[in-house]
Write a protein that holds these residues in place. Structure first.
Motif, PDB file in Angstrom:
ATOM      1  N   LEU A  30      10.356   2.895   0.870  1.00  0.00           N
ATOM      2  CA  LEU A  30       9.673   1.651   1.164  1.00  0.00           C
ATOM      3  C   LEU A  30       9.214   1.016  -0.078  1.00  0.00           C
ATOM      4  O   LEU A  30       8.332   1.993  -0.712  1.00  0.00           O
ATOM      5  CB  LEU A  30       8.691   1.530   2.278  1.00  0.00           C
ATOM      6  CG  LEU A  30       8.109   0.372   2.658  1.00  0.00           C
ATOM      7  CD1 LEU A  30       7.853   0.364   4.136  1.00  0.00           C
ATOM      8  CD2 LEU A  30       6.632   0.153   1.862  1.00  0.00           C
ATOM      9  N   ASN A  31       9.549   0.164  -0.519  1.00  0.00           N
ATOM     10  CA  ASN A  31       9.236  -0.450  -1.631  1.00  0.00           C
ATOM     11  C   ASN A  31       7.731  -1.260  -1.536  1.00  0.00           C
ATOM     12  O   ASN A  31       7.762  -2.217  -0.629  1.00  0.00           O
ATOM     13  CB  ASN A  31      10.234  -1.303  -2.355  1.00  0.00           C
ATOM     14  CG  ASN A  31       9.598  -2.095  -3.640  1.00  0.00           C
ATOM     15  OD1 ASN A  31       8.538  -1.960  -4.179  1.00  0.00           O
ATOM     16  ND2 ASN A  31      10.440  -3.130  -4.141  1.00  0.00           N
ATOM     17  N   ILE A  32       6.676  -0.955  -2.222  1.00  0.00           N
ATOM     18  CA  ILE A  32       5.425  -1.437  -1.994  1.00  0.00           C
ATOM     19  C   ILE A  32       5.034  -2.800  -3.004  1.00  0.00           C
ATOM     20  O   ILE A  32       4.000  -3.101  -2.821  1.00  0.00           O
ATOM     21  CB  ILE A  32       4.303  -0.451  -1.898  1.00  0.00           C
ATOM     22  CG1 ILE A  32       4.129   0.175  -3.342  1.00  0.00           C
ATOM     23  CG2 ILE A  32       4.625   0.466  -0.838  1.00  0.00           C
ATOM     24  CD1 ILE A  32       2.888   1.116  -3.298  1.00  0.00           C
ATOM     25  N   GLY A  33       6.181  -3.132  -3.633  1.00  0.00           N
ATOM     26  CA  GLY A  33       5.998  -4.167  -4.572  1.00  0.00           C
ATOM     27  C   GLY A  33       4.971  -3.839  -5.715  1.00  0.00           C
ATOM     28  O   GLY A  33       5.509  -3.007  -6.676  1.00  0.00           O
ATOM     29  N   HIS A  34       3.890  -4.817  -5.985  1.00  0.00           N
ATOM     30  CA  HIS A  34       2.917  -4.398  -7.090  1.00  0.00           C
ATOM     31  C   HIS A  34       3.170  -4.785  -8.277  1.00  0.00           C
ATOM     32  O   HIS A  34       2.718  -4.510  -9.255  1.00  0.00           O
ATOM     33  CB  HIS A  34       2.498  -2.920  -7.055  1.00  0.00           C
ATOM     34  CG  HIS A  34       1.377  -2.523  -5.979  1.00  0.00           C
ATOM     35  ND1 HIS A  34       1.725  -2.432  -4.696  1.00  0.00           N
ATOM     36  CD2 HIS A  34       0.131  -2.106  -5.966  1.00  0.00           C
ATOM     37  CE1 HIS A  34       0.682  -1.809  -4.137  1.00  0.00           C
ATOM     38  NE2 HIS A  34      -0.274  -1.967  -4.813  1.00  0.00           N
ATOM     39  N   ASP A  55      -5.182   1.509  -5.085  1.00  0.00           N
ATOM     40  CA  ASP A  55      -4.584   0.636  -4.001  1.00  0.00           C
ATOM     41  C   ASP A  55      -3.321   1.261  -3.940  1.00  0.00           C
ATOM     42  O   ASP A  55      -2.888   1.591  -2.913  1.00  0.00           O
ATOM     43  CB  ASP A  55      -4.421  -0.907  -4.301  1.00  0.00           C
ATOM     44  CG  ASP A  55      -3.595  -1.672  -3.239  1.00  0.00           C
ATOM     45  OD1 ASP A  55      -4.065  -1.818  -2.206  1.00  0.00           O
ATOM     46  OD2 ASP A  55      -2.355  -1.735  -3.463  1.00  0.00           O
ATOM     47  N   ILE A  56      -2.481   1.771  -4.913  1.00  0.00           N
ATOM     48  CA  ILE A  56      -1.277   2.416  -5.067  1.00  0.00           C
ATOM     49  C   ILE A  56      -1.584   3.642  -4.135  1.00  0.00           C
ATOM     50  O   ILE A  56      -0.736   4.194  -3.076  1.00  0.00           O
ATOM     51  CB  ILE A  56      -0.853   2.438  -6.221  1.00  0.00           C
ATOM     52  CG1 ILE A  56      -0.379   1.219  -7.030  1.00  0.00           C
ATOM     53  CG2 ILE A  56       0.490   3.504  -6.284  1.00  0.00           C
ATOM     54  CD1 ILE A  56       0.094   1.286  -8.418  1.00  0.00           C
ATOM     55  N   ILE A  57      -2.511   4.617  -4.601  1.00  0.00           N
ATOM     56  CA  ILE A  57      -2.735   5.971  -4.052  1.00  0.00           C
ATOM     57  C   ILE A  57      -2.791   5.852  -2.545  1.00  0.00           C
ATOM     58  O   ILE A  57      -2.492   6.821  -1.754  1.00  0.00           O
ATOM     59  CB  ILE A  57      -3.712   6.668  -4.750  1.00  0.00           C
ATOM     60  CG1 ILE A  57      -3.708   6.936  -6.280  1.00  0.00           C
ATOM     61  CG2 ILE A  57      -4.092   7.605  -4.047  1.00  0.00           C
ATOM     62  CD1 ILE A  57      -4.596   7.381  -6.893  1.00  0.00           C
ATOM     63  N   LYS A  58      -3.725   4.718  -2.156  1.00  0.00           N
ATOM     64  CA  LYS A  58      -3.956   4.637  -0.882  1.00  0.00           C
ATOM     65  C   LYS A  58      -2.702   4.311   0.142  1.00  0.00           C
ATOM     66  O   LYS A  58      -2.503   5.041   1.162  1.00  0.00           O
ATOM     67  CB  LYS A  58      -5.232   3.370  -0.648  1.00  0.00           C
ATOM     68  CG  LYS A  58      -5.703   3.217   0.764  1.00  0.00           C
ATOM     69  CD  LYS A  58      -6.829   2.423   0.855  1.00  0.00           C
ATOM     70  CE  LYS A  58      -8.027   2.765   0.063  1.00  0.00           C
ATOM     71  NZ  LYS A  58      -9.364   2.184   0.188  1.00  0.00           N
TER      72      LYS A  58
END
Length: 626
Positions: free
Chosen positions: A301-305, A329-332
């Motif tokens: 899944l691509n989370i963007g960012h 945020d990425i780690i969470k």
């Protein structure tokens, strides 16, 4: 590599010493499987349209020893490998695939060879891709666009892609949080109520940078989860992995417009970043992720960012470092996805400190570099802190120094090209070992004229070639690849006309109009680009008008030298490829374009160009063929 006479692709091994053969819709087919490849073969043979005797065609799983022995050192025990064997006298064609994808690629290649009259007696062809992941990033289709979306997927199958990434945002039904869908529709309707509303909202004069606004996603609406499952099934049965993209942190307008209390920059009329310090943010985001995962059942899944600009602005965040907010945020999110057995992808522009370009004598930093004038914080210190099990999608490959790409690769990150264009990559051979493949990127509509003029078709076809080729070298092969692609796309366009008679015109003009991308709610209006038409007069007095549309089937003659023309990958140079075939002759660029004759049974008396503005716009015409 070996290449048949007319085929677009090259192949790892090709033995073809006999005379050409043809296939007809009446040939006998046998298959050892029941997957999509079997159906695809049946449909392919039916499309040939010829009657009469034809070879028997078989489709089998596994590469036989006879092929392995013939191929020799070119053989590799690879997934997605395939082979085509034509008997000595041409009465039998055997298709082989190492797996279902290989079987599908064998059928696609058979179709391609047959269309190019490149099937020959005593042929042995063997191939497998050079890049593991060969994908296309697109928006979720709107309900009315689903049939068009499926046609686009069929194009990916023909060019042997194996992945599609779909941005979700507010464009899929959320049963837990239907207010997101309602707000998304209202938001898109508001921006769509004025011409180019999304682009204007993005480019309004703010003292801070803005994300692009993706109102083309879902055609400004959303589809149900059942409709999405149908789309996913259509992709997967054709051998395409499906990766959902859930924009988070940045490009999260669909979240913060629904829940204004989560907006990071309160004074922004069109907010795009959520607050990573508010616990409710993750209540909402994880609800979204749960539903997307339930519908897609994805491996990745691509989370963007990407394009994260508004950071550390709200009361909860203002005393924190932007890079810490970004990494945490990425780690969470990554930790949460791990609990769902889903692996993470993300856009990685913020890991790069030295991405930028010089414009008007001024260096403009992008990526993770700071830009105080646009209120963009430095984020490049996040590299090394972002978890190394996350696959990075690098879409600044045309601006980043190779040394920084290697630094990040050496840290252990899996890397993919993002927004890729095969013919547009410099130093591809020096970079390719750091990447597992990549995605061509579409940030607009999938209607054919948009696909051409936003250089989607060009990038899809050139990337298909580059990602299958083990030897492609942009320094040596770019001009040849561009020429092959022009012929390939113009041939596809002529075939799409589905007419009994084609009128083909060679023309050019000295008139010029600035190029633009058709993204962010910017629509193509033929009236804005129409410069005239060919009035066809038939002997019985009947008349028909054939439109001449600037940017679509004609552009300026632009006096370029041939070397510059041959290797031109500018957006202006690519734009007319498809509905026209651009070629250089005596210092001018000419555009060959084809029209479906609306009255193929009538005799043509005359063809005359009629300009919409005779004083400003004139067209020089060289040849007309019917």
């Amino acid at each position: 590599m070996a290449r048949p006479q007319n085929s677009f692709f090259e192949y790892r091994y090709l033995q073809a010493g006999g005379s050409p053969i043809s296939v007809s819709r009446g040939c006998r087919i046998t298959s050892d499987g029941t997957g999509y490849a079997t159906y695809y073969l049946s449909e392919t043979v039916r499309s040939f349209g010829k009657e009469g005797e034809s070879p028997e065609i078989t489709l089998s799983t596994g590469i036989p020893e006879t092929v392995i022995n013939a191929v020799g050192s070119e053989y590799g025990d690879h997934k997605e490998s395939y082979a085509i064997v034509v008997s000595f006298d041409g009465d039998r064609i055997d298709l082989y695939g190492s797996d279902e994808r290989g079987r599908i690629y064998a059928v696609s290649t058979l179709k391609h060879l047959a269309e190019k009259d490149d099937l020959k007696k005593n042929m042995i062809l063997f191939d497998y891709p050079d890049m593991k992941i060969r994908g296309y990033h697109v928006f979720t289709p709107g309900r009315k666009s689903i049939p068009l979306f499926k046609q686009m997927i069929d194009m990916l199958v023909y060019y042997k892609y194996n992945a599609v990434m779909m941005e979700i945002g507010g464009a899929m039904e959320y049963k837990r949080r239907p207010e997101i869908n309602k707000t998304w529709e209202e938001y898109c309707k508001e921006l769509g109520s004025v011409p180019e509303g999304a682009l204007k909202a993005e480019c309004m004069t703010y003292p801070w940078a803005k994300d692009s606004i993706h109102t083309d996603n879902g055609d400004g609406g959303y589809i149900t989860q059942d409709e999405m499952k149908d789309v996913i099934s259509y992709c997967r049965e054709r051998g395409l992995d499906v990766v959902p993209e859930v924009p988070s942190l940045s490009h999260s307008d669909y979240i913060v417009k629904t829940y204004p209390e989560l907006n990071e920059r309160k004074e922004d009329m069109y907010p795009d970043s959520y607050c990573p310090s508010n616990p409710k943010t993750y209540e909402v985001l994880f609800d979204i992720l749960d539903e997307v995962i339930d519908v897609f059942k994805p491996e990745y899944l691509n989370i963007g960012h990407d394009e994260y600009y508004s950071s550390a602005k709200c009361e909860l965040c203002k005393n924190k470092r932007p890079v810490d907010l970004y990494v945490e945020d990425i780690i969470k999110i990554n930790d949460y996805l791990r609990t769902k057995n889903v692996r993470t992808m993300m856009w990685c522009d913020k890991l790069f400190a030295h991405v930028g370009e010089t414009r008007d004598g001024q260096y403009i930093p992008y990526g993770g570099a700071p830009n105080p004038a646009a209120d963009i914080p430095a984020l490049y210190e996040c590299k090394g802190r972002v978890p190394k099990d996350i696959t990075l999608l690098h879409w600044y490959w045309d601006l980043s120094p190779i040394e920084e790409e290697k630094e990040i690769y050496d840290m252990g990150y899996p890397m993919l090209f993002g927004n890729f264009g095969g013919a547009r990559q410099d130093d591809y051979r020096a970079r390719k070992s750091m990447y597992n493949g990549g995605y061509v990127g579409n940030w607009g509509k999938i209607e054919e004229q948009y696909m051409q003029r936003n250089r989607q078709n060009f990038d899809l076809v050139t990337t298909a070639y580059v990602f299958f080729s083990k030897n492609y070298n942009d320094r040596e092969d770019r001009a040849e690849l561009i020429e092959k692609t022009k012929k390939e796309l113009y041939g596809r366009y002529k075939k799409s006309l589905q007419t009994e008679r084609i009128i083909e015109v060679d023309h050019t003009t000295e008139f010029k109009k600035d190029y633009r991308f058709f993204y962010g709610g910017v629509s193509i209006s033929d009236e804005d680009w129409l410069i005239g038409s060919y009035t066809v007069t038939y002997t019985d007095g009947t008349k028909a008008d054939l439109p001449v549309i600037y940017g679509y089937n004609i552009r300026s003659s632009e006096n370029k030298d041939k070397a510059a023309f041959d290797c031109d990958t500018s957006v202006e140079g690519i734009e007319p490829i498809g509905a026209s075939y651009p070629y250089w002759e005596n210092g001018k660029i000419w555009y060959r374009t084809a029209y479906a004759d609306p009255y193929p049974d009538k005799q043509i008396k005359d063809i005359e160009f009629v300009s919409v503005d005779k004083e400003k716009i004139q067209v020089e015409r060289k040849d007309v063929n019917v």
